[in-house]
Write an enzyme that holds these catalytic residues in place. Structure first.
Site, PDB file in Angstrom:
ATOM      1  N   HIS A 269       5.427  -9.354 -20.490  1.00 46.18           N
ATOM      2  CA  HIS A 269       7.079  -9.939 -20.782  1.00 46.18           C
ATOM      3  C   HIS A 269       7.866  -9.061 -21.748  1.00 46.18           C
ATOM      4  O   HIS A 269       8.945  -9.169 -21.673  1.00 46.18           O
ATOM      5  CB  HIS A 269       7.060 -11.430 -20.995  1.00 46.18           C
ATOM      6  CG  HIS A 269       6.479 -12.334 -19.872  1.00 46.18           C
ATOM      7  ND1 HIS A 269       7.192 -13.133 -19.100  1.00 46.18           N
ATOM      8  CD2 HIS A 269       5.171 -12.400 -19.506  1.00 46.18           C
ATOM      9  CE1 HIS A 269       6.381 -13.781 -18.415  1.00 46.18           C
ATOM     10  NE2 HIS A 269       5.215 -13.332 -18.344  1.00 46.18           N
TER      11      HIS A 269
ATOM     12  N   ASP B  74      14.339  -5.355 -26.321  1.00 50.27           N
ATOM     13  CA  ASP B  74      13.958  -6.694 -25.772  1.00 50.27           C
ATOM     14  C   ASP B  74      13.411  -6.506 -24.416  1.00 50.27           C
ATOM     15  O   ASP B  74      13.951  -5.644 -23.557  1.00 50.27           O
ATOM     16  CB  ASP B  74      15.222  -7.622 -25.508  1.00 50.27           C
ATOM     17  CG  ASP B  74      15.062  -8.921 -25.564  1.00 50.27           C
ATOM     18  OD1 ASP B  74      14.000  -9.414 -25.354  1.00 50.27           O
ATOM     19  OD2 ASP B  74      15.986  -9.727 -25.951  1.00 50.27           O
TER      20      ASP B  74
HETATM   21  C1  G6P Z   1       8.400 -14.122 -25.990  1.00 51.04           C
HETATM   22  C2  G6P Z   1       7.135 -13.934 -25.546  1.00 51.04           C
HETATM   23  C3  G6P Z   1       6.391 -15.120 -25.135  1.00 51.04           C
HETATM   24  C4  G6P Z   1       6.551 -16.150 -26.103  1.00 51.04           C
HETATM   25  C5  G6P Z   1       7.907 -16.595 -26.633  1.00 51.04           C
HETATM   26  C6  G6P Z   1       8.088 -17.510 -27.800  1.00 51.04           C
HETATM   27  O1  G6P Z   1       9.277 -14.549 -24.954  1.00 51.04           O
HETATM   28  O2  G6P Z   1       7.176 -12.971 -24.386  1.00 51.04           O
HETATM   29  O3  G6P Z   1       5.039 -14.722 -24.848  1.00 51.04           O
HETATM   30  O4  G6P Z   1       5.755 -17.439 -25.673  1.00 51.04           O
HETATM   31  O5  G6P Z   1       8.436 -15.049 -27.127  1.00 51.04           O
HETATM   32  O6  G6P Z   1       7.182 -17.093 -28.950  1.00 51.04           O
HETATM   33  P1  G6P Z   1       6.040 -17.970 -29.210  1.00 51.04           P
HETATM   34  O7  G6P Z   1       5.313 -17.198 -30.214  1.00 51.04           O
HETATM   35  O8  G6P Z   1       6.685 -19.091 -30.128  1.00 51.04           O
HETATM   36  O9  G6P Z   1       5.074 -18.588 -28.258  1.00 51.04           O
END
Ligand code: G6P
Length: 487
Positions: free
Chosen positions: A177, A390
């Site tokens: 992602h 991003d």
């Molecule tokens: C990004 C990453 C995700 C992640 C999200 C929130 O979008 O690609 O994999 O889940 O951030 O971050 P966190 O560390 O809270 O899961």
């Protein structure tokens, strides 16, 4: 929990295989725990991924494997919203080493152009391997013979190879992602070869942008030595299996129906008007919505905005900026430093320019339900997305989807994946503060007809490419990949 997979060489055996034909594996489960009246329950998390995959889960006998978000706690598997969920436990030390450490203080900054310096620690790497193994075993225990397993994101890059070794019967997909860095930056990682081999366990590796896929393929050539032909890698395992792994871009999107339906709801339209009134009815409302992350370019945005006030080009009666910064990874040092910096800047700007009736920046360190987010999108004349790097940026796409009457302007960083699709945005290099200031002014002063022309084209793009289409495209391409061969 079922036992680990049976000997995959025994083609007739079904014993030891799991029951599910489609498995998603991600660091976080797609649910949040909520407490009301002392009772605990689960609620589906906001976000496109779960919306895209929930229907596939229901139809295909699907299960989701992921961490439930609390350290040192084992939770039994359970059903929620037509999905079967298998929580993977993490100890507090693993949260520190695997999640906060290797995932978010090594890989995250390394993959985002080293905006913050990545840290390399062998103890973090060891924990990353251990936790990836646990996720792989959990997925294998759930997967029926010949099932499809779709692994998500940078926290789990070793899982594809682990699964392929233990379960060659599976179709394995991986989607990254976040960006994949250029070879010259990826080269810093002491475990670069292991990560590349980990990913190559997948039949199909999806990226957000074509440039991410080509960065990855250059790294494959350099660090793993496999033959690469266009987007295909010929992989030969130690066990003598050979197969092709493909790397390709599949730009992710949003749940368009959800956003457009909310944007038409009367109470939400009313709420958007109320937001403007509460700000003192400035001529222009600008909006930023980000996780409080150093990749998002919040400081650059505030600098440009502060200078526009200082120059007198804007006044607080003319314009007001709403900045939603949702709390994120608060125990990681770089995130703490960023919060101090952003809040210091906001305080200085507001202290200098606010009047009793008007504010320069309405800063909100919260996260909000999607209804309130859509009200904010409707309230904003100009949306500011100034990320320094991003993978995609779904906020930009949500803003566009919410503007059902084709008004509003989007200032968008060329370093966000969304810039590949939203070509009619006012594209900026956020490092160029003068350029950013003129982009903000161009967006504020854009003639209505021009703004509508651009918004109409961007909306067409987003409406035709929602997140369901994204997951279908990926899964179709995955089904078309060739099975491996012994040889
Ligand atoms: C990004 C990453 C995700 C992640 C999200 C929130 O979008 O690609 O994999 O889940 O951030 O971050 P966190 O560390 O809270 O899961």
């Amino acid at each position: 929990m079922n036992a680990a997979a049976a000997d995959p060489a025994d083609n007739n055996a079904t014993d030891g295989y799991g029951d599910f034909d489609f498995i998603v594996v991600s660091n976080r489960l797609p649910v949040d725990r909520v407490k009301s009246d002392g009772e605990e329950s689960w609620r589906r998390s906001p976000g496109g991924l779960v919306t895209a995959l929930a229907p596939v889960m229901g139809k295909a006998d699907g299960a989701w494997v992921g961490w439930h978000g609390a350290p040192d706690e084992e939770v039994d598997q359970f059903d929620h919203d037509n999905m079967h969920l298998l929580p993977v436990p993490l100890s507090s030390s693993e949260v520190e080493l695997y999640y906060e450490g290797f995932s978010n203080a090594t890989l995250w900054p390394l993959y985002h152009d080293v905006i913050a310096p990545p840290e390399f620690h062998r103890t973090w790497w060891d924990s990353y391997r251990t936790v990836n193994r646990r996720f792989a075993d959990a997925a294998a225990s759930m997967a029926a013979k010949g099932a499809t397993v779709w692994v998500q994101d940078y926290q789990l890059q070793l899982v594809p190879q682990m699964l392929r070794k233990d379960r060659p019967d599976l179709k394995i997909g991986f989607f990254n992602h976040i960006p994949f860095p250029p070879l010259e930056i990826f080269a810093q990682l002491p475990w670069r070869r292991a990560i590349i081999e980990g990913l190559l366990g997948a039949d199909l590796i999806g990226f957000q942008r074509p440039s991410d896929a080509s960065n990855f393929l250059r790294c494959v050539r350099r660090f793993a030595g496999h033959t690469v032909r266009q987007q295909q890698v010929q992989v030969q395992t130690e066990e003598g299996i050979s197969y092709v792994s493909r790397a390709e871009s599949f730009p992710i999107s949003i749940d368009v129906d959800q956003i457009t339906e909310l944007a038409k709801r009367e109470d939400i339209v009313e709420r958007s008007k109320q937001i403007r009134r509460e700000l003192g009815d400035p001529k222009t409302v600008l909006l930023g919505v980000d996780r409080l992350d150093y990749t998002k370019g919040i400081s650059h945005r505030l600098k440009a905005y502060g200078e526009l006030l200082e120059d007198g080009t804007l006044t607080v009666e003319d314009a007001s900026l709403i900045q939603v910064a949702s709390p994120s990874r608060e125990r990681v040092e770089q995130y703490r430093l960023l919060r101090e910096e952003v809040e210091g800047t906001v305080g200085r700007i507001n202290g200098t320019y606010d009047t009793m009736g008007s504010t320069a920046i309405r800063y909100l360190h919260h996260s909000y339900p999607v209804e309130e987010m859509v009200a904010l999108y409707l309230a904003a004349d100009v949306m500011l997305v100034t990320a320094l790097r991003d993978g995609m940026n779904l906020v930009a796409k949500e803003y566009v989807a919410a503007r059902t009457n084709n008004t509003g302007a989007l200032v968008l960083s060329e370093f966000a994946g969304a810039a590949d699709q939203l070509r009619q945005a006012v594209l900026v290099n956020p490092h160029d503060i003068d350029g950013l200031k003129s982009a903000v002014l161009d967006a504020i002063n854009m003639p209505d007809r021009e703004a509508q022309r651009r918004m109409r084209l961007m909306r067409r793009q987003v409406l035709q490419n929602d997140v369901e289409r994204w997951s279908k495209n990926f899964l179709n391409a995955l089904q078309q990949t060739e099975p491996g061969e012994e040889g």
